[in-house]
Scaffold this motif. Structure first.
Motif, PDB file in Angstrom:
ATOM      1  N   ASP A 123      12.353   4.215   0.423  1.00 49.27           N
ATOM      2  CA  ASP A 123      11.317   4.981  -0.242  1.00 49.27           C
ATOM      3  C   ASP A 123      11.855   5.503  -1.570  1.00 49.27           C
ATOM      4  O   ASP A 123      12.877   5.060  -2.046  1.00 49.27           O
ATOM      5  CB  ASP A 123      10.822   6.125   0.651  1.00 49.27           C
ATOM      6  CG  ASP A 123      11.940   7.083   1.046  1.00 49.27           C
ATOM      7  OD1 ASP A 123      13.008   7.060   0.399  1.00 49.27           O
ATOM      8  OD2 ASP A 123      11.747   7.846   1.991  1.00 49.27           O
ATOM      9  N   ARG A 180      10.956  -1.778  -1.998  1.00 45.33           N
ATOM     10  CA  ARG A 180      11.240  -0.780  -3.039  1.00 45.33           C
ATOM     11  C   ARG A 180      12.058  -1.398  -4.180  1.00 45.33           C
ATOM     12  O   ARG A 180      11.742  -1.228  -5.347  1.00 45.33           O
ATOM     13  CB  ARG A 180      11.993   0.404  -2.421  1.00 45.33           C
ATOM     14  CG  ARG A 180      12.366   1.485  -3.409  1.00 45.33           C
ATOM     15  CD  ARG A 180      11.191   2.116  -4.099  1.00 45.33           C
ATOM     16  NE  ARG A 180      10.316   2.740  -3.142  1.00 45.33           N
ATOM     17  CZ  ARG A 180       9.110   3.209  -3.437  1.00 45.33           C
ATOM     18  NH1 ARG A 180       8.638   3.122  -4.647  1.00 45.33           N
ATOM     19  NH2 ARG A 180       8.362   3.773  -2.511  1.00 45.33           N
ATOM     20  N   ARG A 235       1.093   2.067   1.467  1.00 46.66           N
ATOM     21  CA  ARG A 235       0.646   3.372   0.955  1.00 46.66           C
ATOM     22  C   ARG A 235       1.846   4.226   0.558  1.00 46.66           C
ATOM     23  O   ARG A 235       1.845   4.860  -0.503  1.00 46.66           O
ATOM     24  CB  ARG A 235      -0.206   4.096   2.006  1.00 46.66           C
ATOM     25  CG  ARG A 235      -1.658   3.670   2.009  1.00 46.66           C
ATOM     26  CD  ARG A 235      -2.538   4.621   2.820  1.00 46.66           C
ATOM     27  NE  ARG A 235      -2.096   4.792   4.179  1.00 46.66           N
ATOM     28  CZ  ARG A 235      -2.430   3.998   5.197  1.00 46.66           C
ATOM     29  NH1 ARG A 235      -3.225   2.978   4.997  1.00 46.66           N
ATOM     30  NH2 ARG A 235      -1.991   4.231   6.416  1.00 46.66           N
ATOM     31  N   ARG A 236       2.879   4.243   1.399  1.00 46.06           N
ATOM     32  CA  ARG A 236       4.084   5.021   1.061  1.00 46.06           C
ATOM     33  C   ARG A 236       4.766   4.490  -0.199  1.00 46.06           C
ATOM     34  O   ARG A 236       5.442   5.243  -0.893  1.00 46.06           O
ATOM     35  CB  ARG A 236       5.070   5.022   2.230  1.00 46.06           C
ATOM     36  CG  ARG A 236       4.667   5.947   3.364  1.00 46.06           C
ATOM     37  CD  ARG A 236       5.787   6.166   4.371  1.00 46.06           C
ATOM     38  NE  ARG A 236       6.295   4.950   4.956  1.00 46.06           N
ATOM     39  CZ  ARG A 236       5.832   4.366   6.056  1.00 46.06           C
ATOM     40  NH1 ARG A 236       4.807   4.890   6.692  1.00 46.06           N
ATOM     41  NH2 ARG A 236       6.383   3.268   6.517  1.00 46.06           N
ATOM     42  N   GLY A 249       3.166   3.515  -2.764  1.00 48.50           N
ATOM     43  CA  GLY A 249       2.299   3.806  -3.897  1.00 48.50           C
ATOM     44  C   GLY A 249       1.084   2.913  -4.050  1.00 48.50           C
ATOM     45  O   GLY A 249       0.343   3.053  -5.024  1.00 48.50           O
ATOM     46  N   GLU A 307      -2.686   1.621  -3.400  1.00 46.39           N
ATOM     47  CA  GLU A 307      -3.956   2.225  -3.031  1.00 46.39           C
ATOM     48  C   GLU A 307      -4.946   1.135  -2.669  1.00 46.39           C
ATOM     49  O   GLU A 307      -4.915   0.040  -3.232  1.00 46.39           O
ATOM     50  CB  GLU A 307      -4.494   3.061  -4.199  1.00 46.39           C
ATOM     51  CG  GLU A 307      -3.612   4.247  -4.505  1.00 46.39           C
ATOM     52  CD  GLU A 307      -4.149   5.085  -5.652  1.00 46.39           C
ATOM     53  OE1 GLU A 307      -5.196   4.735  -6.233  1.00 46.39           O
ATOM     54  OE2 GLU A 307      -3.498   6.095  -5.963  1.00 46.39           O
ATOM     55  N   ARG A 313      -1.242  -1.283  -7.189  1.00 43.80           N
ATOM     56  CA  ARG A 313      -0.615  -0.132  -7.838  1.00 43.80           C
ATOM     57  C   ARG A 313      -0.105  -0.540  -9.212  1.00 43.80           C
ATOM     58  O   ARG A 313       0.118  -1.712  -9.486  1.00 43.80           O
ATOM     59  CB  ARG A 313       0.526   0.449  -7.011  1.00 43.80           C
ATOM     60  CG  ARG A 313       1.728  -0.467  -6.860  1.00 43.80           C
ATOM     61  CD  ARG A 313       2.954   0.247  -6.422  1.00 43.80           C
ATOM     62  NE  ARG A 313       3.501   1.015  -7.529  1.00 43.80           N
ATOM     63  CZ  ARG A 313       4.581   1.770  -7.463  1.00 43.80           C
ATOM     64  NH1 ARG A 313       5.224   1.890  -6.311  1.00 43.80           N
ATOM     65  NH2 ARG A 313       5.034   2.400  -8.505  1.00 43.80           N
TER      66      ARG A 313
END
Length: 199
Positions: free
Chosen positions: A34, A149, A179-180, A182, A184, A197
């Protein structure tokens, strides 16, 4: 290229709980895939220790890695494929890679073996479609989340500004991971949900 990549195959793996514990950087500090995985300069560590204690190294795709990448896909569990990707036959994997490696691409390595791949395929409208795959022997250990990530970091550094993906409606775990990270919700896309995103 048509918008046929569906990421719920590998992405569902990134969303699984990390049963073996948190991945660790080579320095030993606990890391998850994350926002906390970047250092003070915003750079993700190049190597983590996954939840199973394996050193996982991240590196951009280079042509010299092609055979190892093909090997990963050739041994990918057929039950984890979605909408025909990754292809099953080795020759089909080769052909598919020829069509999707035009954008940024990041590999996860364990020793001399590719164990994960995140790719960003230009869609012709200024955005890139994301697909992520983690070999079944490396799932549930934080590899997919870390690869996602670091892949987003890699795509941003390569000039990508907008990323989207498709995930099936029933894949709640993958949607939560996205979602975590970023993403949508945008709109339904057939039997899938489109998420996006900006980078």
């Amino acid at each position: 290229m048509s918008n046929t990549l569906v990421t719920d195959t590998g992405a569902s793996e990134t969303a699984r709980p990390e049963s073996g514990g948190r991945p660790r950087t080579r320095e030993g500090s606990s890391r998850r895939g994350d926002a906390s995985t970047t250092d003070a300069e915003g750079v993700s560590p190049a190597t983590i220790e996954d939840g199973s204690g394996r050193a996982i190294r991240f590196a951009p795709y280079e042509p010299a890695a092609r055979e190892s990448l093909v090997d990963m896909y050739a041994t990918f569990d057929p039950t984890q494929r979605a909408q025909g990707i990754p292809p099953v036959r080795r020759d089909a994997v080769e052909s598919w890679l020829d069509s999707v490696l035009e954008g940024p691409s990041l590999l996860a390595w364990h020793e001399d073996r590719v164990v994960g791949h995140v790719l960003f395929v230009p869609d012709g409208d200024g955005a890139h479609e994301l697909a992520i795959f983690v070999h079944q022997g490396y799932q549930d250990a934080g590899v997919g989340t870390a690869l996602l990530r670091r892949g987003l970091d890699h795509a941003r550094a390569a000039g990508v500004t907008r990323v989207w993906l498709s995930v099936t409606w029933g894949n709640d775990r993958a949607r939560a991971v996205y979602r975590r990270a970023g993403f949508e919700r945008e709109r339904p896309a057939g039997g899938a949900l489109r998420m996006s995103r900006r980078l």
